[in-house]
Design a protein around this motif. Structure first.
Motif, PDB file in Angstrom:
ATOM      1  N   PHE A 427       0.845  -1.191   0.000  1.00  0.00           N
ATOM      2  CA  PHE A 427       0.000   0.000   0.000  1.00  0.00           C
ATOM      3  C   PHE A 427       0.882   1.242   0.000  1.00  0.00           C
ATOM      4  O   PHE A 427       1.132   1.819  -1.029  1.00  0.00           O
ATOM      5  CB  PHE A 427      -0.948  -0.001   1.203  1.00  0.00           C
ATOM      6  N   GLY A 428       1.350   1.672   1.147  1.00  0.00           N
ATOM      7  CA  GLY A 428       2.194   2.851   1.220  1.00  0.00           C
ATOM      8  C   GLY A 428       1.521   3.994   1.945  1.00  0.00           C
ATOM      9  O   GLY A 428       1.258   5.047   1.370  1.00  0.00           O
ATOM     10  N   ILE A 429       1.253   3.782   3.244  1.00  0.00           N
ATOM     11  CA  ILE A 429       0.565   4.810   4.018  1.00  0.00           C
ATOM     12  C   ILE A 429       1.401   6.080   4.127  1.00  0.00           C
ATOM     13  O   ILE A 429       0.866   7.191   4.232  1.00  0.00           O
ATOM     14  CB  ILE A 429       0.206   4.260   5.419  1.00  0.00           C
ATOM     15  N   ASN A 430       2.715   5.940   4.065  1.00  0.00           N
ATOM     16  CA  ASN A 430       3.578   7.119   4.096  1.00  0.00           C
ATOM     17  C   ASN A 430       3.345   8.008   2.871  1.00  0.00           C
ATOM     18  O   ASN A 430       3.452   9.234   2.955  1.00  0.00           O
ATOM     19  CB  ASN A 430       5.049   6.703   4.191  1.00  0.00           C
ATOM     20  N   ILE A 431       3.001   7.396   1.744  1.00  0.00           N
ATOM     21  CA  ILE A 431       2.748   8.170   0.524  1.00  0.00           C
ATOM     22  C   ILE A 431       1.458   8.975   0.670  1.00  0.00           C
ATOM     23  O   ILE A 431       1.374  10.125   0.222  1.00  0.00           O
ATOM     24  CB  ILE A 431       2.673   7.232  -0.695  1.00  0.00           C
ATOM     25  N   VAL A 432       0.463   8.387   1.314  1.00  0.00           N
ATOM     26  CA  VAL A 432      -0.764   9.126   1.594  1.00  0.00           C
ATOM     27  C   VAL A 432      -0.455  10.324   2.484  1.00  0.00           C
ATOM     28  O   VAL A 432      -0.996  11.426   2.290  1.00  0.00           O
ATOM     29  CB  VAL A 432      -1.812   8.211   2.259  1.00  0.00           C
ATOM     30  N   GLU A 433       0.422  10.122   3.455  1.00  0.00           N
ATOM     31  CA  GLU A 433       0.813  11.222   4.335  1.00  0.00           C
ATOM     32  C   GLU A 433       1.523  12.326   3.551  1.00  0.00           C
ATOM     33  O   GLU A 433       1.298  13.512   3.803  1.00  0.00           O
ATOM     34  CB  GLU A 433       1.689  10.696   5.466  1.00  0.00           C
ATOM     35  N   TYR A 434       2.377  11.927   2.606  1.00  0.00           N
ATOM     36  CA  TYR A 434       3.009  12.924   1.752  1.00  0.00           C
ATOM     37  C   TYR A 434       1.949  13.798   1.081  1.00  0.00           C
ATOM     38  O   TYR A 434       2.004  15.029   1.120  1.00  0.00           O
ATOM     39  CB  TYR A 434       3.834  12.265   0.641  1.00  0.00           C
ATOM     40  N   MET A 435       0.997  13.129   0.442  1.00  0.00           N
ATOM     41  CA  MET A 435       0.004  13.829  -0.368  1.00  0.00           C
ATOM     42  C   MET A 435      -0.897  14.716   0.491  1.00  0.00           C
ATOM     43  O   MET A 435      -1.220  15.847   0.122  1.00  0.00           O
ATOM     44  CB  MET A 435      -0.801  12.821  -1.166  1.00  0.00           C
ATOM     45  N   ALA A 436      -1.311  14.200   1.640  1.00  0.00           N
ATOM     46  CA  ALA A 436      -2.160  14.993   2.531  1.00  0.00           C
ATOM     47  C   ALA A 436      -1.421  16.232   3.032  1.00  0.00           C
ATOM     48  O   ALA A 436      -2.018  17.295   3.224  1.00  0.00           O
ATOM     49  CB  ALA A 436      -2.620  14.144   3.714  1.00  0.00           C
ATOM     50  N   ALA A 437      -0.122  16.094   3.232  1.00  0.00           N
ATOM     51  CA  ALA A 437       0.683  17.208   3.713  1.00  0.00           C
ATOM     52  C   ALA A 437       1.058  18.178   2.605  1.00  0.00           C
ATOM     53  O   ALA A 437       1.695  19.208   2.870  1.00  0.00           O
ATOM     54  CB  ALA A 437       1.949  16.682   4.389  1.00  0.00           C
ATOM     55  N   GLY A 438       0.681  17.870   1.368  1.00  0.00           N
ATOM     56  CA  GLY A 438       1.017  18.744   0.248  1.00  0.00           C
ATOM     57  C   GLY A 438       2.395  18.492  -0.312  1.00  0.00           C
ATOM     58  O   GLY A 438       2.964  19.342  -1.000  1.00  0.00           O
ATOM     59  N   VAL A 439       2.964  17.314  -0.022  1.00  0.00           N
ATOM     60  CA  VAL A 439       4.289  16.930  -0.511  1.00  0.00           C
ATOM     61  C   VAL A 439       4.107  16.127  -1.803  1.00  0.00           C
ATOM     62  O   VAL A 439       3.312  15.186  -1.847  1.00  0.00           O
ATOM     63  CB  VAL A 439       5.039  16.096   0.545  1.00  0.00           C
ATOM     64  N   ILE A 440       4.834  16.486  -2.845  1.00  0.00           N
ATOM     65  CA  ILE A 440       4.703  15.796  -4.129  1.00  0.00           C
ATOM     66  C   ILE A 440       5.338  14.416  -4.031  1.00  0.00           C
ATOM     67  O   ILE A 440       6.526  14.291  -3.731  1.00  0.00           O
ATOM     68  CB  ILE A 440       5.370  16.601  -5.253  1.00  0.00           C
ATOM     69  N   PRO A 441       4.584  13.331  -4.300  1.00  0.00           N
ATOM     70  CA  PRO A 441       5.154  11.986  -4.190  1.00  0.00           C
ATOM     71  C   PRO A 441       5.912  11.568  -5.448  1.00  0.00           C
ATOM     72  O   PRO A 441       5.454  11.779  -6.573  1.00  0.00           O
ATOM     73  CB  PRO A 441       3.908  11.106  -3.990  1.00  0.00           C
ATOM     74  N   VAL A 442       7.077  10.975  -5.231  1.00  0.00           N
ATOM     75  CA  VAL A 442       7.846  10.329  -6.299  1.00  0.00           C
ATOM     76  C   VAL A 442       8.056   8.897  -5.838  1.00  0.00           C
ATOM     77  O   VAL A 442       8.814   8.654  -4.891  1.00  0.00           O
ATOM     78  CB  VAL A 442       9.190  11.042  -6.548  1.00  0.00           C
ATOM     79  N   VAL A 443       7.387   7.935  -6.480  1.00  0.00           N
ATOM     80  CA  VAL A 443       7.282   6.586  -5.926  1.00  0.00           C
ATOM     81  C   VAL A 443       7.599   5.537  -6.986  1.00  0.00           C
ATOM     82  O   VAL A 443       7.621   5.827  -8.188  1.00  0.00           O
ATOM     83  CB  VAL A 443       5.859   6.346  -5.373  1.00  0.00           C
ATOM     84  N   HIS A 444       7.829   4.322  -6.499  1.00  0.00           N
ATOM     85  CA  HIS A 444       8.105   3.219  -7.423  1.00  0.00           C
ATOM     86  C   HIS A 444       6.850   2.853  -8.213  1.00  0.00           C
ATOM     87  O   HIS A 444       5.742   2.832  -7.671  1.00  0.00           O
ATOM     88  CB  HIS A 444       8.610   1.991  -6.663  1.00  0.00           C
ATOM     89  N   ALA A 445       7.053   2.566  -9.479  1.00  0.00           N
ATOM     90  CA  ALA A 445       5.941   2.281 -10.389  1.00  0.00           C
ATOM     91  C   ALA A 445       5.487   0.834 -10.241  1.00  0.00           C
ATOM     92  O   ALA A 445       5.633   0.009 -11.157  1.00  0.00           O
ATOM     93  CB  ALA A 445       6.345   2.576 -11.831  1.00  0.00           C
ATOM     94  N   SER A 446       4.939   0.502  -9.078  1.00  0.00           N
ATOM     95  CA  SER A 446       4.447  -0.850  -8.837  1.00  0.00           C
ATOM     96  C   SER A 446       3.539  -0.831  -7.618  1.00  0.00           C
ATOM     97  O   SER A 446       3.489   0.152  -6.877  1.00  0.00           O
ATOM     98  CB  SER A 446       5.621  -1.829  -8.597  1.00  0.00           C
ATOM     99  N   GLY A 447       2.822  -1.929  -7.410  1.00  0.00           N
ATOM    100  CA  GLY A 447       2.040  -2.122  -6.194  1.00  0.00           C
ATOM    101  C   GLY A 447       0.985  -1.063  -5.954  1.00  0.00           C
ATOM    102  O   GLY A 447       0.447  -0.430  -6.878  1.00  0.00           O
TER     103      GLY A 447
END
Length: 522
Positions: A427-447
């Motif tokens: 999943f990647g709950i940390n990525i959701v936190e990035y987005m909610a905080a207004g941080v642009i996510p750069v993530v692996h293209a999978s999952g």
């Protein structure tokens, strides 16, 4: 005719022999289980008295989470579920089976508040501490790790059920083989929240293709004989893992990626192993003892993990610093090394990011924030620091180990980019936190990051995907060089999507409809 007579004679002899050698220990076990369940009433009364409540009209929901104090995304799900129970079900007492024997109840509750911002009522939670959590560590089982950890989990849950039996058992870490022990020892309904399948059809395919990954050895991957033996081992493990999952009363998963994998496991069959069961009376008896009188689950239900976005959505979206933040436990699968290589590639291709420019823009900094579960994780941090030094990044990288929740929020408040490099992140709950905080996510293209989280919103991007260090470096450059208008727009879209889809409220709605209430009230 002779063959038929021989077959009947063989099976008669086999069944008589089996009944002699198998029924006696099973009868003894049955007597032990009966005794343990009768003794549980006293344990239950004592546990409730320690909270200052009576056992009248109280129901116990047990959460099997031996690493409950680790501070990761899986732990957030656990504590969000416990907090939801405390708010919405005042007569329900949560029982958490923890292996943190060196930590007190008060210390765990305080860390939950500090790390996740979740406040728990100590009068509505019981901790049952388990002594031999080390049986779950991969280091304990250098060979046959999956089997060893599964056996370890069965022993650990046996210990748990001999200390306190709940009215409903929920596994929130992915130890499906504990279900059989709970069914045998406790006779209570079983449910599970799966973050990541223990084994998958992809793993089986990888063994068939002699694929190497961070949990396998070159000597096995390069040997046809050893790979074939491992394939048989994995086939057996997959077969019984599938049986275990199907024995649950409800099965929740954290993403569509996990659902695809788990549903394929639920449908998994293996005629070869079926044939082995038919030829071996002992295995056949064990098979029916495990699966008899069950209504097997055929599909799973997706409930996205919760993200407490209430404070994060107040963070300003403009005037962010040139900080790349990474929030993830220091585990091997998180692949922090790729983040260091990506930063190295970024500065190599664009030297302006490595120093403060005449325009007033500061150099780019990578901030790694994560929890350490044990000495192995701490050693991994030391290795990452050495790698940063080798790459000439020691002035551009900072490590914050076991940081507080408030410290993490402060970095999310000022960071521009959030990076996640784990391959097939469930999943990647940390990525959701990035987005909610207004941080642009750069993530692996999978999952999950590819399929569920960093997806278009209103037809426009909410972040960037990459696979190799070079691709990550290019994605970082793209995010850092956006003009002011597009920079603000992508942050707004990311935040809107995170708040709408992955909030605490959405998690609680799904949790309430998952079926556990029906089981606890029977």
């Amino acid at each position: 005719m002779f063959g038929l007579v021989f077959a009947i004679s063989f099976w008669t002899l086999a069944l008589v022999t089996t009944s002699f050698w198998f029924s006696t220990p099973w009868i003894l076990l049955h007597l032990y289980f009966t005794y343990n369940r009768s003794a549980n009433k006293t344990r239950r009364d004592d546990a409730l008295k320690s909270l200052g409540v009576s056992s009248t009209n109280r129901r116990l929901v047990g959460f099997f989470h031996p690493y409950c104090n680790a501070g990761g995304g899986g732990e957030r799900v656990l504590w969000a579920a416990v907090a939801a129970l405390q708010r919405n079900e005042p007569e329900v007492i949560s029982v958490v089976y923890s292996g943190d024997v060196d930590t007190s109840k008060e210390e765990i509750i305080e860390k939950v508040k500090t790390r996740f911002g979740i406040t728990l009522d100590p009068s509505k939670i019981i901790f049952v501490f388990l002594r031999l959590r080390g049986l779950l560590d991969a280091a304990t089982w250098p060979y046959f790790t999956l089997l060893g950890q599964s056996i370890g989990s069965m022993y650990l849950v046996w210990e748990a059920m001999t200390k306190l039996i709940p009215d409903l058992y929920i596994d929130t870490m992915g130890y499906a083989f504990t279900f059989h022990v709970v069914n045998w020892v406790a006779h209570v309904p079983v449910g599970t929240y799966v973050h990541y399948p223990t084994i998958s059809t992809d793993m089986l395919g990888g063994v068939k293709n002699h694929k190497r990954w961070h949990t396998s050895l070159d000597t096995i991957s390069s040997s046809y004989i050893l790979s074939s033996a491992r394939l048989v081992y994995y086939r057996l493990f997959m077969y019984y893992y599938s049986l275990s999952l199907r024995s649950a009363s409800f099965l929740i998963v954290n993403s569509s990626w996990t659902k695809d994998h788990v549903d394929s496991i639920l449908q998994h069959t293996d005629p070869f192993i079926d044939f082995i069961h038919l030829c071996n009376p002992v295995l056949l008896a064990l098979y029916f003892l495990t699966t008899y009188n069950k209504n097997p689950i055929t599909s799973s239900q997706v409930i996205y993990p919760p993200c407490d976005t209430r404070e994060m959505v107040s963070f300003p979206l403009k005037e962010r610093e040139r900080v790349i933040v990474s929030v993830a436990q220091f585990r091997p699968g998180k692949d922090h090394a790729t983040q260091l290589y990506a930063l190295h590639e970024l500065i190599k291709a664009h030297p302006e990011y490595g120093k403060t420019g005449t325009t007033g823009k500061t150099a780019v900094k990578l901030v790694l924030i994560g929890g350490c579960r044990n000495e192995e994780d701490a050693s991994r941090v030391s290795e990452l620091k050495m790698l940063a030094k080798e790459l000439g990044l020691e002035d551009r990288v900072e490590f914050f180990v076991n940081a507080s929740y408030s410290d993490m929020l402060e970095w999310l408040r000022k960071a521009s980019i959030g990076m996640n490099t784990m391959v097939e992140e469930h999943f990647g709950i940390n990525i959701v936190e990035y987005m909610a905080a207004g941080v642009i996510p750069v993530v692996h293209a999978s999952g999950g990051p590819l399929k569920d989280i960093v997806v278009p919103y209103d037809g426009k991007p909410t972040g960037y995907h990459a696979q190799t260090p070079g691709e990550f470096a290019e994605a970082l450059h793209t995010a850092l060089s956006l003009d002011a208008e597009e920079d603000l727009a992508i942050r707004e879209r990311a935040r809107a999507w995170a708040v709408m889809k992955f909030s605490q409220e959405e998690f609680e709605k799904g949790w309430d409809c998952s079926g556990w209430k029906k089981l606890i009230r029977n």
